[in-house]
Design an enzyme around this catalytic site. Structure first.
Site, PDB file in Angstrom:
ATOM      1  N   LEU A 109       3.745  -0.389  -4.438  1.00  0.00           N
ATOM      2  CA  LEU A 109       3.646  -0.985  -5.759  1.00  0.00           C
ATOM      3  C   LEU A 109       4.752  -1.179  -6.672  1.00  0.00           C
ATOM      4  O   LEU A 109       5.707  -0.370  -6.678  1.00  0.00           O
ATOM      5  CB  LEU A 109       2.584  -0.107  -6.411  1.00  0.00           C
ATOM      6  N   ASP A 110       5.034  -2.312  -7.154  1.00  0.00           N
ATOM      7  CA  ASP A 110       5.879  -2.350  -8.085  1.00  0.00           C
ATOM      8  C   ASP A 110       6.389  -1.602  -9.119  1.00  0.00           C
ATOM      9  O   ASP A 110       5.252  -0.528  -9.416  1.00  0.00           O
ATOM     10  CB  ASP A 110       5.923  -3.797  -8.928  1.00  0.00           C
ATOM     11  N   PHE A 111       7.422  -1.180  -9.489  1.00  0.00           N
ATOM     12  CA  PHE A 111       8.126  -0.197 -10.754  1.00  0.00           C
ATOM     13  C   PHE A 111       6.967  -0.237 -11.973  1.00  0.00           C
ATOM     14  O   PHE A 111       6.448   0.845 -12.355  1.00  0.00           O
ATOM     15  CB  PHE A 111       9.256  -0.393 -11.175  1.00  0.00           C
TER      16      PHE A 111
END
Length: 254
Positions: A109-111
């Protein structure tokens, strides 16, 4: 668990629980893998499970008999990574320090995204869960602006070309309209990088918040930073449903 006597080297490394299949390929291509004291850099090379001795960085690798599966609620502003980040950003280590097992994230998952993340030492499971051929649907709740226009619903459902590939959602619905934004629910079985953000951007919407709420039958529960272990029954049922594994594991080549 049914395992063939011969197995491709990268698949063996993922089965062993050492790493994911993608990272296993990197290990092989970088010359870090030895079979019977000979460096192997050919991804098509098959090892004999009955007699070959496989090492990575000089350390013996064997297939683990028991695998572990953990569902983690990744908070926002946390990297999907293990170990310390050179730039000082928060990583998964801050939440999983107490674990004595070596697990790795299946997917990412993105930051700035949050939600359901699976961690495991089962590399084959990690590979399959995100391979589009198994059609494991990932569901997301997304805050976008401007307010979603109902005229665009059919266009969203119809799909579009991203990065040279045609994609379209498996499911889509409008959850709630706010004064200047909308909460949407969208699901894909594809696993392209930044898929949700790029797809909705192409439809004319900017993603302000993204929460993954489901991976197949696994649902997001708890609070950010919390986790729970999956039972053997949950994993077995999942594999039978999505992978067609009658014995809980599959030895097919993919």
């Amino acid at each position: 668990m049914v395992i063939k006597n011969y197995m491709r080297i990268n698949k063996f490394l993922s089965f062993s629980g050492l790493t994911s299949r993608r990272k296993a390929e990197t290990l092989v291509l970088s010359g870090k893998v030895e079979v019977n004291d000979k460096v192997i850099s050919d991804l098509s090379y098959k090892v004999d499970l009955n007699k070959d001795v496989i090492k990575v960085d000089g350390k013996l690798v064997e297939i683990k008999k028991r695998r572990h599966y953990l569902l983690f609620y990744k908070p926002r502003w946390v990297l999907t990574a293990l170990g310390k980040d050179p730039g000082g950003l928060k990583t998964l280590d801050g939440y999983l320090k107490g674990l004595k097992l070596r697990l790795f994230p299946a997917g990412r998952l993105d930051f700035d995204s949050e939600g359901l993340l699976l961690l495991t030492d089962d590399g084959e499971f990690a590979h399959k869960i995100h391979h589009p051929s198994f059609k494991v649907i990932k569901k997301y709740q997304v805050l976008v602006n401007p307010v979603f226009d109902m005229v665009d619903k059919e266009r969203v459902l119809s799909g579009c070309v991203l990065m040279g590939k045609f994609v379209k959602p498996d499911n889509f619905k409008i959850l709630k309209n706010l004064s200047d934004a909308s909460w949407l629910e969208i699901a894909f079985h594809e696993g392209m990088k930044h898929l949700i953000k790029e797809y909705l951007k192409k439809m004319g919407y900017s993603v302000k918040r993204l929460i993954r709420v489901g991976i197949g039958d696994f649902k997001l529960t708890g609070i950010p930073g919390s986790y729970r272990w999956l039972s053997e029954e949950e994993v077995s049922n999942f594999k039978k449903k999505y992978f067609g594994d009658t014995a809980g594991d599959s030895d097919g080549e993919y």
